[in-house]
Design a protein around this motif. Structure first.
Motif, PDB file in Angstrom:
ATOM      1  N   LEU A 331       0.678  -1.305  -0.003  1.00 15.92           N
ATOM      2  CA  LEU A 331       0.054  -0.240   0.088  1.00 15.92           C
ATOM      3  C   LEU A 331       0.896   1.179   0.074  1.00 15.92           C
ATOM      4  O   LEU A 331       0.410   2.424  -0.290  1.00 15.92           O
ATOM      5  CB  LEU A 331      -0.788   0.028   1.323  1.00 15.92           C
ATOM      6  N   ALA A 332       1.834   1.165   0.554  1.00 10.96           N
ATOM      7  CA  ALA A 332       3.030   2.397   0.513  1.00 10.96           C
ATOM      8  C   ALA A 332       3.419   2.877  -0.785  1.00 10.96           C
ATOM      9  O   ALA A 332       3.784   3.865  -1.094  1.00 10.96           O
ATOM     10  CB  ALA A 332       3.861   2.114   1.564  1.00 10.96           C
ATOM     11  N   ILE A 333       3.684   1.450  -1.448  1.00  6.47           N
ATOM     12  CA  ILE A 333       4.592   1.801  -2.799  1.00  6.47           C
ATOM     13  C   ILE A 333       3.655   1.912  -4.263  1.00  6.47           C
ATOM     14  O   ILE A 333       4.253   2.121  -5.191  1.00  6.47           O
ATOM     15  CB  ILE A 333       5.842   0.669  -3.078  1.00  6.47           C
ATOM     16  N   ARG A 334       2.462   1.241  -4.026  1.00 11.93           N
ATOM     17  CA  ARG A 334       1.982   0.752  -5.438  1.00 11.93           C
ATOM     18  C   ARG A 334       1.602   1.924  -6.201  1.00 11.93           C
ATOM     19  O   ARG A 334       1.541   1.795  -7.280  1.00 11.93           O
ATOM     20  CB  ARG A 334       0.612   0.262  -4.783  1.00 11.93           C
ATOM     21  N   THR A 414      13.109  10.771  -5.680  1.00 13.05           N
ATOM     22  CA  THR A 414      11.397  10.803  -5.567  1.00 13.05           C
ATOM     23  C   THR A 414      11.600   9.312  -5.286  1.00 13.05           C
ATOM     24  O   THR A 414      12.244   8.306  -5.006  1.00 13.05           O
ATOM     25  CB  THR A 414      11.422  10.579  -7.351  1.00 13.05           C
ATOM     26  N   GLY A 415       9.879   9.188  -5.042  1.00 16.39           N
ATOM     27  CA  GLY A 415       9.556   7.973  -4.627  1.00 16.39           C
ATOM     28  C   GLY A 415       8.176   7.929  -3.632  1.00 16.39           C
ATOM     29  O   GLY A 415       7.764   8.881  -3.684  1.00 16.39           O
ATOM     30  N   PRO A 416       7.864   6.828  -3.179  1.00 16.96           N
ATOM     31  CA  PRO A 416       6.743   6.804  -2.483  1.00 16.96           C
ATOM     32  C   PRO A 416       6.749   7.896  -1.125  1.00 16.96           C
ATOM     33  O   PRO A 416       7.679   8.172  -0.809  1.00 16.96           O
ATOM     34  CB  PRO A 416       6.595   5.359  -1.876  1.00 16.96           C
ATOM     35  N   ASP A 417       5.456   7.962  -0.583  1.00 15.68           N
ATOM     36  CA  ASP A 417       5.470   9.045   0.288  1.00 15.68           C
ATOM     37  C   ASP A 417       6.233   8.541   1.577  1.00 15.68           C
ATOM     38  O   ASP A 417       5.922   7.346   2.070  1.00 15.68           O
ATOM     39  CB  ASP A 417       3.771   9.109   0.816  1.00 15.68           C
ATOM     40  N   LEU A 418       6.823   9.505   2.058  1.00 10.57           N
ATOM     41  CA  LEU A 418       7.822   8.967   3.217  1.00 10.57           C
ATOM     42  C   LEU A 418       7.025   8.750   4.550  1.00 10.57           C
ATOM     43  O   LEU A 418       7.241   8.195   5.486  1.00 10.57           O
ATOM     44  CB  LEU A 418       8.774  10.180   3.494  1.00 10.57           C
ATOM     45  N   ALA A 419       5.600   9.363   4.519  1.00  9.09           N
ATOM     46  CA  ALA A 419       4.909   9.035   5.927  1.00  9.09           C
ATOM     47  C   ALA A 419       4.612   7.486   5.602  1.00  9.09           C
ATOM     48  O   ALA A 419       4.496   7.162   7.006  1.00  9.09           O
ATOM     49  CB  ALA A 419       3.658   9.884   5.863  1.00  9.09           C
TER      50      ALA A 419
END
Length: 439
Positions: A331-334, A414-419
């Motif tokens: 769910l964090a990366i999709r 760049t990338g998924p949300d750090l939260a």
């Protein structure tokens, strides 16, 4: 009933262009509530690889393509022989004894005189004595079809009205010296035997269409299928190149392109921000002319794939993620993946060892961030707590804090949300990376 077939030679991996042809046949069959056959063109025993058959089938199944039955041409020699005998008996095939070197010399002779490299039909004047002498000397003939020379017209299902003058092509070889049929003849016999109604194939076979139409008339009378020719894919508009189309389908498969995305895109039905259609839905919307385009826009394909991956549940990808990957990780990366294979990189970010680069001018900030990092156990809102403390301590806005923290914690800008990533990375890894980046 519509009956189509996908013909493939098991000499290598299934290419993207070949998969597109298979898809076109599958969808046309579905649209007409018909059947599709899988034909393995393995007459060339030296080049055919039995192991490739399994790989081709896996790739087709992955794309969602199905077929009513399959067969190998190598197992149908007895079926081809009556057609050969009939053509010889009707004097439509004539024996030729020229070697390949002699034929090459003839073509070169005509080329130097700016004449088309068409076979000169010299063997039509062969006498019985000359043939007897040639065979007595150990030569075995190949057999050519004596074309009528007329101009044939047909309405291509994909490319529209077409015509070809048989006077402008060489009489084709239909039987090799070993007595085996060439693909031109075997294909017609197969299509008649299996009652093929529509032939969808690559545009590299267009040159054989008029020849095969004449063969259908000779062997099948009025039983002639409709033809459609799919242009090869190119990554440059109007370039005619095959770099993209010749790439193996398994490459996209292993990289993590979703099959439903690729199928929709290959037939021109890919919606950049919409849900891709199933094959049955594609079949209902399909028009053969949709396959006339030859541009393969890889960037657009990735955009669609990213959109689809961002909507997939964990259960849809769990068996394709790195071992140990959790639903929280997915769910964090999709929403940040172009290809599913990129999940491996992010799994290493949250669970492995990375060495972030040194970040110029950010040393004090990163050291401060380390001292303000909350102790574990962490709640899901740990990022908000941490960033709020940093904002108060440094007086900087969040958009100024985010770039150096992202680079230090993930090694990427760049990338998924750090939260979502921070709780997965954990305090120990986060402290170590902040210290390394501050050094």
């Amino acid at each position: 009933m519509i009956r189509v077939r996908f013909a493939v030679a098991p000499v290598g991996n299934l290419s993207i262009s070949s998969a597109r042809i298979a898809l076109a046949n599958d969808l046309l069959g579905r649209r007409g509530n018909g059947q599709m056959l899988l034909r393995l063109d393995d007459l060339d025993a030296e080049r055919s690889r039995p192991a490739q058959v399994d790989q081709i089938i896996r790739d087709l199944r992955w794309l969602g393509i199905d077929w009513h039955c399959s067969f190998r041409q190598s197992e149908r020699m007895a079926v081809y022989q009556p057609a050969i005998d009939r053509l010889i008996g009707d004097k439509l095939l004539y024996p030729c004894f020229e070697s390949e070197q002699e034929l090459m010399a003839k073509r070169e002779f005509r080329r130097k005189r700016n004449q088309p490299p068409i076979y000169d039909r010299a063997m039509l004047s062969l006498t019985a004595k000359q043939r007897q002498d040639a065979e007595a000397g150990g030569k075995r003939p190949h057999w050519r079809l004596k074309l009528s020379g007329r101009t044939l017209q047909w309405n291509d299902l994909i490319l529209g009205p077409r015509q070809a003058a048989l006077s402008a092509v060489s009489d084709p070889v239909l039987v090799r010296p070993d007595g085996h049929p060439t693909p031109i003849l075997a294909s017609v016999v197969d299509d008649l035997d299996f009652a093929t109604t529509d032939i969808i194939r690559g545009d590299d076979s267009t040159g054989n269409t008029a020849i095969q139409i004449e063969l259908f008339e000779v062997l099948g009378g009025t039983r002639k299928p409709r033809f459609g020719h799919v242009p090869a894919l190119s990554d440059e508009p109007k370039a005619g190149r095959r770099r993209t189309g010749n790439a193996p389908l398994r490459g996209l498969r292993h990289d993590g392109i979703e099959p439903v995305v690729l199928a929709a895109w290959l037939c021109g039905k890919g919606a950049p921000y919409g849900d891709p259609l199933t094959l049955d839905e594609l079949a209902r919307r399909l028009q053969p002319a949709d396959f006339a385009a030859s541009r393969f826009d890889a960037a657009a394909l990735l955009r669609i794939n990213r959109c689809v991956l961002g909507k997939l549940d964990f259960t849809a990808v769990a068996d394709r993620l790195p071992p140990g990957a959790t639903e929280d990780f997915w769910l964090a990366i999709r929403g940040s993946l172009d290809l599913l294979d990129e999940a491996r990189v992010w799994w290493n970010v949250v669970s492995g060892i990375i060495v972030p680069p040194g970040i110029e001018g950010a040393r004090d900030l990163l050291l401060t961030a380390g001292t303000l990092l909350p102790p574990e156990p962490w709640e899901s809102a740990v990022w908000d707590t941490w960033i709020a403390a940093l904002r108060r301590h440094t007086g900087r806005p969040e958009n100024a804090l985010l770039p150096p923290l992202r680079l230090a914690l993930t090694g990427d800008d760049t990338g998924p949300d750090l939260a979502y990533l921070l709780p997965l990375i954990g305090r120990s890894r986060a402290l170590s990376r902040l210290a390394i980046a501050a050094a």
